[in-house]
Design an enzyme around this catalytic site. Structure first.
Site, PDB file in Angstrom:
ATOM      1  N   CYS A   1     -24.601  44.038  38.302  1.00 44.30           N
ATOM      2  CA  CYS A   1     -25.057  43.985  36.911  1.00 44.30           C
ATOM      3  C   CYS A   1     -24.905  45.297  36.106  1.00 44.30           C
ATOM      4  CB  CYS A   1     -26.431  43.504  36.883  1.00 44.30           C
ATOM      5  SG  CYS A   1     -26.985  43.141  35.330  1.00 44.30           S
TER       6      CYS A   1
ATOM      7  N   GLU B   1     -55.924  41.023  23.891  1.00 46.69           N
ATOM      8  CA  GLU B   1     -54.574  40.289  24.668  1.00 46.69           C
ATOM      9  C   GLU B   1     -55.045  38.857  25.015  1.00 46.69           C
ATOM     10  OE1 GLU B   1     -51.296  39.088  26.163  1.00 46.69           O
ATOM     11  OE2 GLU B   1     -51.433  41.119  25.103  1.00 46.69           O
TER      12      GLU B   1
ATOM     13  N   GLN C   1     -41.801  46.403  29.197  1.00 48.00           N
ATOM     14  CA  GLN C   1     -40.849  46.370  28.389  1.00 48.00           C
ATOM     15  C   GLN C   1     -39.731  46.758  29.598  1.00 48.00           C
ATOM     16  OE1 GLN C   1     -40.094  45.600  25.699  1.00 48.00           O
ATOM     17  NE2 GLN C   1     -41.884  45.705  24.397  1.00 48.00           N
TER      18      GLN C   1
ATOM     19  N   CYS D   1     -39.912  41.793  18.136  1.00 46.97           N
ATOM     20  CA  CYS D   1     -38.886  41.798  18.925  1.00 46.97           C
ATOM     21  C   CYS D   1     -38.323  40.496  18.181  1.00 46.97           C
ATOM     22  CB  CYS D   1     -39.461  41.344  20.481  1.00 46.97           C
ATOM     23  SG  CYS D   1     -40.444  39.916  20.613  1.00 46.97           S
TER      24      CYS D   1
END
Length: 450
Positions: free
Chosen positions: A171, A333, A283, A406
């Site tokens: 990859c 959260e 991330q 995002c």
């Protein structure tokens, strides 16, 4: 009763015809856009300023989709994809475009949508946050597929818009040490007696080593465990198993959690370390994450004892650096496991000016114990954005808001809410978190003007 003839929009004749089209731009998914007989035509793999031969795959009233057959006149931005699996694997979709071209497209797309909804202009743009174009991912999940006829287990990624597994040998966007483990792992898994009951394999590159998480649907026998343990020792990697209940167990040793550091480019005493369980979100681009956190600190400019609210805080990616810089930080959260890990990280870093709460940020927040006047606000929501949370701005009244996004579409929508509440967009910057793909991430700074 009279009957009227209506042509079928997707007749085989319409779909099989080949034609030449001129591509003028890319859409938000990285597909080329052309015009034909009043319709917009989406062509994956085509680039602006190209003339291409295509074949329709879908016809609708106002648009059509087409398959790229041949590039007749290539764009100056067209390059040869580096990955041998590019045309079958569903991971990357822009390897055929130069890295500079990708970033130019992403920034233009971001500015275009933010100009419409948030009054963004060229002078608002900050320098892009960019890093390595290849081998940048520190985490990836590989799918497994067991063939009952051949008794062979394939390891790879899903094909685009499909559940089919494309076996891969490497990859090009995965960290090189992890990419080099794909073939050895495929051989190892095929040697296990329990290979028919294995799930996905997750590979992680952290600051304290390399990790592999193997999903199992039933307990492994001693022989399989011994093979995994020997592999871990040979390749200097931590292997753990995840069972049906989501519990993790170390192989051949105690369970070790991966760790990454932030602010470590400054004095050693300024650095913070974040550990995470394999189930936690992090991330995937470590280099860009560090730059993103540093930019957020710069834009927010936290001062001693300022009250800063970090919504969608995860396990403390922004909260811990903010507290390290002297602010009183409240992190909220929606995933309970992430809140638990955030508290673990705060304790490990000896940060006591930091409080974490678990809560549904799409619900009524008026009675939450943390709700009230704050100095500054940081938002890092999922793709759905933070529309519901922003309805409580009047009660919070932050002077500054840093929004990490995002999804440019939800950022633009939420920016309109901020503007209505008296905020002005001061800075906007592209975050190229996922080179070789169409994904666009961004950071925006808003300041209260009235």
């Amino acid at each position: 009763m009279a009957q009227f003839f209506k042509a079928k929009p997707n007749s085989s004749k319409q779909l099989s015809a080949k034609l030449s089209l001129s591509v003028n731009q890319l859409d938000h998914l990285g597909a080329g856009i052309a015009q034909h007989q009043g319709k917009v035509v989406f062509i994956p793999g085509a680039l602006p300023d190209e003339t291409v031969t295509v074949q329709f795959t879908e016809q609708k009233k106002n648009y059509a989709r087409a398959k790229l057959i041949k590039v007749d006149t290539p764009s100056s931005e067209r390059v040869e994809p580096e990955c041998p699996h590019y045309h079958t694997c569903g991971g990357c979709d822009l390897q055929h475009m130069s890295l500079s071209g990708q970033r130019e497209h992403k920034e233009a797309a971001l500015l275009d949508i933010m100009a419409k909804f948030a009054g963004a202009e060229g002078g608002t743009l900050s320098p892009e946050l960019t890093g390595e174009g290849w081998h940048y991912r520190r985490r990836a999940r590989l799918a497994t597929l067991f063939d009952k006829n051949t008794k062979h287990l394939s390891l790879g990624f899903r094909a685009a818009s499909s559940s089919n597994v494309v076996p891969i040998s490497q990859c090009q966007v995965l960290a090189k040490p992890l990419s080099d483990l794909i073939v050895p792992f495929a051989k190892l898994l095929n040697q296990l007696t329990a290979k028919a009951s294995l799930g996905h394999l997750e590979l992680i590159a952290a600051d304290n080593g390399h990790f592999a998480v193997l999903r199992i649907t039933k307990a492994l026998n001693d022989k399989d465990l011994a093979k995994l343990s020997a592999f871990a020792e040979q390749h200097q990697i931590h292997i753990c198993l995840q069972d049906n209940e989501g519990q993790f167990q170390g192989v051949g040793a105690e369970l070790v959690l991966p760790v990454y550091q932030l602010l470590d480019d400054k004095a050693e005493s300024d650095a913070v370390s974040l550990s995470f369980t394999p189930g936690n979100f992090v991330q995937v681009n470590g280099q860009i994450n560090k730059a993103m956190v540093a930019q957020a600190m710069d834009w927010l400019a936290p001062a001693l004892d300022e009250r800063i609210l970090d919504l969608f805080c995860g396990m403390g990616n922004f909260s811990l650096p903010l507290a390290k810089m002297g602010a009183d930080v409240i992190g909220v959260e929606g995933v309970a496991e992430m809140v638990t890990q955030a508290r673990v990280n705060a304790k490990a870093n000896n940060l006591d000016k930091l409080t974490f709460f678990h809560g549904d940020l799409s619900a009524d927040l008026s009675l939450e114990p943390w709700m009230g006047k704050i100095d500054k606000l940081l938002l890092d929501p999922a793709r759905a954005g933070a529309f519901e949370s922003l309805q409580w701005l009047k009660k919070m009244k932050p002077r500054k808001v840093v929004y990490v996004s995002c999804n440019p579409a939800s950022l633009a929508r939420d920016s309109a809410v901020l503007l209505e509440r008296g905020y002005r967009l001061q800075q906007l910057g592209l975050i190229d978190m996922f080179p070789q793909t169409h994904h666009i991430e961004a950071m925006a700074l808003f300041e209260l003007t009235k």
